[in-house]
Scaffold this motif. Structure first.
Motif, PDB file in Angstrom:
ATOM      1  N   LEU A   1       0.808  -1.217   0.000  1.00  0.00           N
ATOM      2  CA  LEU A   1       0.000   0.000   0.000  1.00  0.00           C
ATOM      3  C   LEU A   1       0.845   1.273   0.000  1.00  0.00           C
ATOM      4  CD1 LEU A   1      -2.722  -1.036   2.611  1.00  0.00           C
ATOM      5  CD2 LEU A   1      -2.974  -0.928   0.132  1.00  0.00           C
TER       6      LEU A   1
ATOM      7  N   GLU B   1      -5.567  -3.604  -9.942  1.00  0.00           N
ATOM      8  CA  GLU B   1      -4.369  -2.767  -9.922  1.00  0.00           C
ATOM      9  C   GLU B   1      -3.417  -3.196  -8.819  1.00  0.00           C
ATOM     10  OE1 GLU B   1      -1.610   0.092 -10.833  1.00  0.00           O
ATOM     11  OE2 GLU B   1      -3.362  -0.591 -11.985  1.00  0.00           O
ATOM     12  N   LEU B   2      -3.945  -3.501  -7.639  1.00  0.00           N
ATOM     13  CA  LEU B   2      -3.106  -3.855  -6.505  1.00  0.00           C
ATOM     14  C   LEU B   2      -2.619  -5.301  -6.573  1.00  0.00           C
ATOM     15  CD1 LEU B   2      -5.014  -2.154  -3.533  1.00  0.00           C
ATOM     16  CD2 LEU B   2      -2.972  -1.346  -4.700  1.00  0.00           C
TER      17      LEU B   2
ATOM     18  N   THR C   1      -7.560   4.877  -1.655  1.00  0.00           N
ATOM     19  CA  THR C   1      -7.319   3.464  -1.951  1.00  0.00           C
ATOM     20  C   THR C   1      -6.997   2.697  -0.675  1.00  0.00           C
ATOM     21  OG1 THR C   1      -6.481   3.991  -4.166  1.00  0.00           O
ATOM     22  CG2 THR C   1      -5.874   1.849  -3.241  1.00  0.00           C
TER      23      THR C   1
ATOM     24  N   VAL D   1      -9.595  -1.535  -8.384  1.00  0.00           N
ATOM     25  CA  VAL D   1      -8.550  -1.421  -7.366  1.00  0.00           C
ATOM     26  C   VAL D   1      -7.902  -2.779  -7.125  1.00  0.00           C
ATOM     27  CG1 VAL D   1      -8.081  -0.881  -4.949  1.00  0.00           C
ATOM     28  CG2 VAL D   1      -9.632   0.571  -6.264  1.00  0.00           C
TER      29      VAL D   1
ATOM     30  N   GLU E   1       0.258   4.497  -2.120  1.00  0.00           N
ATOM     31  CA  GLU E   1      -1.079   4.534  -2.699  1.00  0.00           C
ATOM     32  C   GLU E   1      -1.850   5.757  -2.197  1.00  0.00           C
ATOM     33  OE1 GLU E   1      -2.409   2.683  -4.980  1.00  0.00           O
ATOM     34  OE2 GLU E   1      -0.681   1.335  -5.161  1.00  0.00           O
ATOM     35  N   HIS E   2      -2.878   6.144  -2.938  1.00  0.00           N
ATOM     36  CA  HIS E   2      -3.717   7.271  -2.545  1.00  0.00           C
ATOM     37  C   HIS E   2      -4.459   6.919  -1.256  1.00  0.00           C
ATOM     38  CE1 HIS E   2      -6.982  10.227  -2.704  1.00  0.00           C
ATOM     39  NE2 HIS E   2      -6.220  10.917  -3.545  1.00  0.00           N
TER      40      HIS E   2
END
Length: 339
Positions: free
Chosen positions: A127, A183-184, A134, A180, A130-131
């Motif tokens: 993480l 992407e992660l 998110t 998400v 990350e934003h």
């Protein structure tokens, strides 16, 4: 009258009813505790109108339930591919595929399943950068203990930002969650439409804060107070509820009783559980306990809202004593109840 069947076999409600009958009243009662009122009503209606159940039908339902439960254990242990391989060897390819297909929808409806199999350090690294939105989305879908560890390990300024976004989060579109996840994780996929997934919100944030250490909680609340006093107040109210008094030791209870008004306590106790009442009465003198019981009795009917407000004022007193260092409220991460 024999049990009804649709063209495709037994309906879901009928299978549930047959299973309850096969389990017996005691086990069925335990199962009902986990169902909502509509589900209980539907199943009991089926039971009430159900005729003779052939032993072969009962055995088929029990076998299906057993295999489904077993398949879930296999999936939890080694994933869908592992479960599929084991079931194919035991039941054959077609039967295994039928069971896995029924499980797939519910399994894929659990967002961020991959996080369960990663260590805290791996997730933190995952993480990093990350934003905040998110990160908030991921934490909202983890169990409170795991999320609390991650939130505590984040930089202090990021903790507040993530906490704020969790508090304001009411729901997440399944499409956003899937994006998400892809992407992660870069290996998960979702299929089919889903309903809005409820996640986040004040309750989710409070569950996590109740499991972090006191320093982390205090820092987050202070920053929330600066940026959004309303949210900070609501979170503070939810962090320790009146019923949590049972978590305090006797010495702490006695200190609290010295700081609250007898009439206020009588009002707050009107809707308290027997466990809380016993805890309070046990820490009072016989005379004071008798007087409190009389005050509660002579008070007569009161508005629930007034009772809840009195309880909240007592909770505020508890938190004030905690802030002053006179008592320590039990929390996650090893804090003890001491005075």
């Amino acid at each position: 009258m024999a049990v009804r069947q649709s063209r495709g076999g037994l309906r879901g409600k009928e299978k549930a009813a047959i299973l309850m009958l096969a389990l017996g009243s005691e086990l069925s009662a335990n199962v009902f505790r986990y169902l909502d009122e509509d589900q209980i009503e539907a199943i009991t209606m089926e039971i009430a109108t159900m005729g003779r159940i052939p032993s072969s039908t009962r055995d088929a339902v029990l076998q299906e339930f057993y295999h489904s439960a077993l398949a879930k254990e296999y999936v939890a242990f080694g994933g869908i591919d592992y479960a599929k391989n084991v079931l194919e060897k035991a039941l054959g390819a077609q039967k295994a595929m039928d069971i896995i297909s029924k499980l797939t929808v519910s399994l894929k409806a659990t967002p961020f399943e991959f996080a369960r199999h990663a260590t805290t350090d791996q997730l933190l690294s995952f993480l990093e950068g990350e934003h905040p939105q998110t990160i908030a989305l991921v934490l909202a879908h983890l169990d409170p203990d795991r999320a609390a560890m991650l939130l505590s390990a984040l930089p202090q300024e990021l903790q507040t930002e993530v906490a704020m976004r969790m508090a304001l989060m009411e729901g997440a579109n399944p499409g956003v969650i899937r994006d998400v996840e892809r992407e992660l994780e870069r290996r998960m996929s979702s299929a089919g439409d889903q309903e809005m997934t409820a996640a986040g919100g004040l309750k989710s944030l409070v569950d996590i804060l109740n499991n972090v250490d006191r320093a982390t909680e205090k820092a987050i609340l202070e920053r929330l107070e600066e940026e959004s006093p309303g949210i900070a107040e609501e979170v503070s109210k939810m962090l320790f509820v009146f019923e949590d008094i049972i978590l305090l030791d006797d010495r702490a209870i006695q200190l609290i009783l010295r700081d609250i008004d007898q009439k206020e306590l009588a009002l707050a106790m009107k809707a308290a559980s027997d466990e809380v009442k016993e805890k309070i009465f046990r820490n009072m003198s016989e005379r004071a306990s008798t007087m409190l019981k009389e005050d509660m009795e002579f008070m007569g009917p009161v508005r629930l809202r007034n009772v809840e407000e009195a309880q909240q004022r007592i909770v505020a007193t508890i938190r004030r004593l905690e802030e002053a260092g006179e008592i320590v409220v039990s929390r996650g991460q090893g804090d003890e109840i001491v005075v």
